[in-house]
Design a protein around this motif. Sequence first.
Motif, mmCIF file in Angstrom:
data_model
loop_
_atom_site.group_PDB
_atom_site.id
_atom_site.type_symbol
_atom_site.label_atom_id
_atom_site.label_comp_id
_atom_site.label_asym_id
_atom_site.label_seq_id
_atom_site.Cartn_x
_atom_site.Cartn_y
_atom_site.Cartn_z
ATOM 1 N N UNK A 160 41.250 39.082 51.521
ATOM 2 C CA UNK A 160 40.290 40.169 51.291
ATOM 3 C C UNK A 160 39.113 40.127 52.249
ATOM 4 N N UNK A 161 38.510 41.300 52.493
ATOM 5 C CA UNK A 161 37.422 41.400 53.462
ATOM 6 C C UNK A 161 36.161 40.643 53.054
ATOM 7 N N UNK A 162 36.005 40.372 51.764
ATOM 8 C CA UNK A 162 34.807 39.656 51.306
ATOM 9 C C UNK A 162 34.974 38.137 51.408
ATOM 10 N N UNK A 163 36.167 37.696 51.796
ATOM 11 C CA UNK A 163 36.407 36.253 51.857
ATOM 12 C C UNK A 163 35.758 35.633 53.087
ATOM 13 N N UNK A 168 31.566 29.181 48.396
ATOM 14 C CA UNK A 168 31.935 28.175 47.412
ATOM 15 C C UNK A 168 32.806 28.870 46.365
ATOM 16 N N UNK A 169 34.118 28.587 46.410
ATOM 17 C CA UNK A 169 35.051 29.280 45.521
ATOM 18 C C UNK A 169 36.255 28.399 45.244
ATOM 19 N N UNK A 232 46.833 33.168 43.988
ATOM 20 C CA UNK A 232 45.892 34.235 43.649
ATOM 21 C C UNK A 232 44.492 33.717 43.385
ATOM 22 N N UNK A 233 43.840 34.282 42.372
ATOM 23 C CA UNK A 233 42.443 33.949 42.070
ATOM 24 C C UNK A 233 42.314 32.879 40.994
ATOM 25 N N UNK A 234 43.352 32.136 40.713
ATOM 26 C CA UNK A 234 43.321 31.178 39.611
ATOM 27 C C UNK A 234 42.321 30.050 39.850
#
Length: 301
Positions: A160-163, A168-169, A232-234
């Motif tokens: 994604x463009x916001x990555x 910190x994720x 994914x976002x897990x």
Amino acid sequence: MAGFRTVVIQSPCKLTYKDGFLIIRGDEVRTVHISELHTLILDTTMVTLTGYLICELMHEKVNVIFCDEKRNPCGQVLPYAGSHDTAARMMAQANWSDTRKAALWQQIIQQKILNQAGVMQEVSVEAARQIAAFAETVTPGDATNREGHAAKVYFNRIFGKDFSRDLKSDRNAALNYGYSLLLSCFNKEVTARGYATQLGIHHRNAYNSFNLSCDLMEPFRFLVDEVVLHQGERTFDKEYKYELLDILNTEICYQQQKMYVSTAIARFVRNTTDYLDGQTEWTEGMMMHYEDASHESHRDV
């Protein structure tokens, strides 16, 4: 025979050595023959090891990784000399030809970008073609930084463009963990060959003790990226770590032979260092290709 098992220690226990075996004394006693070990990960600080065991692990060139209180890799045990002629190999390494270093870096970055394109096919075939075009313009030494341009497009398209790698994720934590595992394997093999991890062919950071390993691991990074993409976002939890650890137990095809990723890394390090030493000429079959990663997992942790 080189070790093939990855063992992860997650509970309080004492690790000792006896008659060629790693003895794990926790709620129950378990044993693993050290000759079978490729990587030992201490995923808890509540572990006691004997000096005898540590010496035997180094003697057998087992990759030992220590984790901190947050269960993130923080250190690695490597022997002083991985080969009988370590001094001679390091002196040769200090005099590697600039031409060969630049040519190898060109090959590494071209393949890294092509492997990224392979991962991107799952997101967008058109974007994969776009990034693959960067590989065609990589020059010796990547003087025009095609690697950096490709990386920006790559991560923005698959995550994604916001990555950003600076965020910190959970996703970045997973990438960092996976890359650390790969790096430890390259450190192990570079040291086993008798070379200094500090002296790279492209990375020259005075504060990086693993410049050469960072150079050589580049075409293998996609193995981590693909796992993280599929998750994914897990939340980055214990099971997520298992998925990343499984990379080392994955069977792929390298140089037309089926082998574990850890074995392919050893073979790749041998091929690249032989080329840099002037013992061989580089061939396309020596590179790690996305198409050859069959992702057949054989977890043994």
